[in-house]
Design an enzyme around this catalytic site. Structure first.
Site, PDB file in Angstrom:
ATOM      1  N   ASP A   1      -3.905  -7.065   6.315  1.00  0.00           N
ATOM      2  CA  ASP A   1      -5.268  -6.701   5.933  1.00  0.00           C
ATOM      3  C   ASP A   1      -6.098  -7.969   5.706  1.00  0.00           C
ATOM      4  O   ASP A   1      -7.197  -8.136   6.251  1.00  0.00           O
ATOM      5  CB  ASP A   1      -5.195  -5.849   4.646  1.00  0.00           C
ATOM      6  CG  ASP A   1      -6.517  -5.184   4.309  1.00  0.00           C
ATOM      7  OD1 ASP A   1      -7.490  -5.369   5.062  1.00  0.00           O
ATOM      8  OD2 ASP A   1      -6.572  -4.487   3.280  1.00  0.00           O
TER       9      ASP A   1
ATOM     10  N   ASP B   1      -9.189  -9.974   8.312  1.00  0.00           N
ATOM     11  CA  ASP B   1     -10.588 -10.316   7.992  1.00  0.00           C
ATOM     12  C   ASP B   1     -10.825 -11.814   8.169  1.00  0.00           C
ATOM     13  O   ASP B   1     -11.888 -12.243   8.630  1.00  0.00           O
ATOM     14  CB  ASP B   1     -10.952  -9.901   6.555  1.00  0.00           C
ATOM     15  CG  ASP B   1     -11.451  -8.448   6.472  1.00  0.00           C
ATOM     16  OD1 ASP B   1     -10.997  -7.636   7.300  1.00  0.00           O
ATOM     17  OD2 ASP B   1     -12.269  -8.131   5.592  1.00  0.00           O
TER      18      ASP B   1
ATOM     19  N   LYS C   1       6.513 -13.821   3.219  1.00  0.00           N
ATOM     20  CA  LYS C   1       6.589 -14.693   2.042  1.00  0.00           C
ATOM     21  C   LYS C   1       8.000 -14.554   1.458  1.00  0.00           C
ATOM     22  O   LYS C   1       8.188 -14.239   0.279  1.00  0.00           O
ATOM     23  CB  LYS C   1       5.500 -14.271   1.033  1.00  0.00           C
ATOM     24  CG  LYS C   1       5.305 -15.205  -0.137  1.00  0.00           C
ATOM     25  CD  LYS C   1       4.563 -16.489   0.199  1.00  0.00           C
ATOM     26  CE  LYS C   1       4.501 -17.398  -1.019  1.00  0.00           C
ATOM     27  NZ  LYS C   1       3.892 -18.702  -0.752  1.00  0.00           N
TER      28      LYS C   1
ATOM     29  N   TYR D   1       0.827  -1.218   0.000  1.00  0.00           N
ATOM     30  CA  TYR D   1       0.000   0.000   0.000  1.00  0.00           C
ATOM     31  C   TYR D   1       0.859   1.265   0.000  1.00  0.00           C
ATOM     32  O   TYR D   1       0.429   2.316   0.474  1.00  0.00           O
ATOM     33  CB  TYR D   1      -0.942   0.015   1.218  1.00  0.00           C
ATOM     34  CG  TYR D   1      -1.949  -1.118   1.256  1.00  0.00           C
ATOM     35  CD1 TYR D   1      -2.085  -2.018   0.196  1.00  0.00           C
ATOM     36  CD2 TYR D   1      -2.784  -1.295   2.348  1.00  0.00           C
ATOM     37  CE1 TYR D   1      -3.011  -3.055   0.237  1.00  0.00           C
ATOM     38  CE2 TYR D   1      -3.716  -2.330   2.394  1.00  0.00           C
ATOM     39  CZ  TYR D   1      -3.818  -3.207   1.334  1.00  0.00           C
ATOM     40  OH  TYR D   1      -4.742  -4.233   1.381  1.00  0.00           O
TER      41      TYR D   1
ATOM     42  N   ASP E   1       0.888 -18.137   3.446  1.00  0.00           N
ATOM     43  CA  ASP E   1      -0.129 -19.114   3.037  1.00  0.00           C
ATOM     44  C   ASP E   1      -0.356 -20.149   4.140  1.00  0.00           C
ATOM     45  O   ASP E   1      -1.498 -20.516   4.445  1.00  0.00           O
ATOM     46  CB  ASP E   1       0.198 -19.773   1.683  1.00  0.00           C
ATOM     47  CG  ASP E   1       1.678 -19.929   1.425  1.00  0.00           C
ATOM     48  OD1 ASP E   1       2.484 -19.627   2.329  1.00  0.00           O
ATOM     49  OD2 ASP E   1       2.045 -20.379   0.318  1.00  0.00           O
TER      50      ASP E   1
HETATM   51 MG    MG Z   1      -9.492  -4.499   5.386  1.00  0.00          MG
END
Ligand code: MG
Ligand code: NAI
Length: 327
Positions: free
Chosen positions: A220, A224, A165, A121, A196
């Site tokens: 992020d 979730d 990763k 980001y 992963d």
């Molecule tokens: Mg989010």
């Protein structure tokens, strides 16, 4: 610090969709907890974009900077190709580099510490007809400060899991090295795990995690996923922390599918408000709020996302009443 008085000044961004609904719930509970705060309303987001063509104006950041921190609902992303994310603007403008996301239920308790300002980001991007690129920038400074924050948290808990990763991404070699060195320096027990495998383990055996530190996009997505594992997005709070400022928000978005019906779960927002009180040093009140949330959940006073039939307001009222009893 000009303009920031001695009192606790909070920029209040209710936002769009369920944002105002859950924030009103949080405000009611803060009042019941006896929190002494000065709120400065700041209108940002889709509603503002519709009125003015801009989701956030230059002056808004200056106004926010006259406050100590931000309490944030959620914002609907405007359908505008030139839209600059309000949340990313606030995170960058206030240098909120650490996104702390606790996940707690009766039998699970872990924290995701997500780097919040760089990685995928970073905003270094190019979109052409035939090719599009996003640069994943990982810096020593960015990795070090998030690793320090994660180790400070892990040093009071059990262990740290560094999620990365690095088998594929060169940028994660730097992140992993800095996190390992920092964990050594803090003398916190640590392990590392590929992202992963971490995604898999979160579903299969979430109890194996205590404190996870990871880069922006991985954090992020994993948060979730973690919200799903503990029972729903509506339950989960977050703190975005910098050296000077902070922003507290539930991790969910504006939920347009249920907005306006008064059934959004306010608990993520209420827990975010509790994290805000803790940040202000009001640890006792923050604990009381968290205890009242847990008691209310145990009584099955719940909104439809948790299988209940209560409204946003009824849940907030039950939590407020519990606080009044425990005075
Ligand atoms: Mg989010
Ligand atoms: P979302 O988080 O708003 O909703 C995902 C699902 O979770 C929906 O089914 C929704 O009904 C449910 N949900 C979310 N919060 C809930 C709550 N408090 N109580 C009960 N159910 C809840 O994500 P979605 O639908 O992808 O995005 C909607 C809008 O929100 C978009 O414009 C998106 O860009 C924006 N967004 C904003 C964020 C923020 O301001 N921090 C974060 C994520 C998305």
């Amino acid at each position: 610090m000009s303009g920031r008085g001695a009192e606790k000044r909070v920029a209040l961004v209710k936002g769009d969709g369920v944002g105002p609904e859950v924030i009103d719930g949080a405000l009611a509970v803060l009042e019941a907890a006896g929190a002494d705060l000065e709120f400065v309303p700041v209108e940002l987001g889709y509603g503002q974009w519709k009125k003015t063509g801009k989701a956030m104006a230059e002056e808004d950041l200056d106004l926010v900077k006259t406050c100590h921190c931000v309490l944030f609902g959620a914002i609907t992303t405007p359908p505008d190709p030139d839209y600059k994310s309000v949340l990313l603007t606030l995170r960058k403008g206030l240098d909120l580099y650490a996104n702390i996301r606790p996940f707690r239920t009766a039998d699970l308790d872990f924290v995701i510490v997500r780097e919040n300002t760089e990685g995928m980001y970073s905003g270094v991007e190019k979109l052409d007809e035939e090719e599009a690129t996003t640069l994943r920038v990982i810096t020593l400074r960015g990795s070090l400060r998030i690793a320090e924050k994660a180790c400070a948290i892990a040093s009071k808990r059990e262990k740290l899991t560094i999620v990365h990763k690095s088998n594929v991404l060169k940028s994660d070699n730097l992140f992993l090295r800095i996190c390992r060195e920092t964990a050594h320096r803090w003398d916190v027990p640590f392990e590392d795990m590929l992202v992963d495998a971490a995604a898999y383990n979160l579903v299969i055996n979430p109890k194996r995690f205590d404190v996870i530190v990871t880069t922006n996009l991985f954090g992020d997505i994993l948060s979730d996923e973690a919200a799903g594992v503990i029972g729903g997005l509506g339950l989960c709070p977050s703190a975005n922390l910098g050296e000077k400022y902070a922003l507290f928000e539930p991790i969910h978005g504006s939920a347009p599918d249920i907005a306006g019906r008064g059934i959004a779960n306010p608990i993520g927002a209420i827990r975010s408000a509790a994290m805000m009180l803790e940040w202000f040093g009001e640890v006792g009140k923050a604990r009381m709020m968290e205890e009242a949330v847990e008691w209310t959940l145990a009584q099955k006073v719940a909104t439809p996302d948790l299988g209940g039939s209560c409204s946003t307001r009824e849940v907030a009222e039950a939590i407020s009443k519990r606080l009044a009893w425990s005075d």
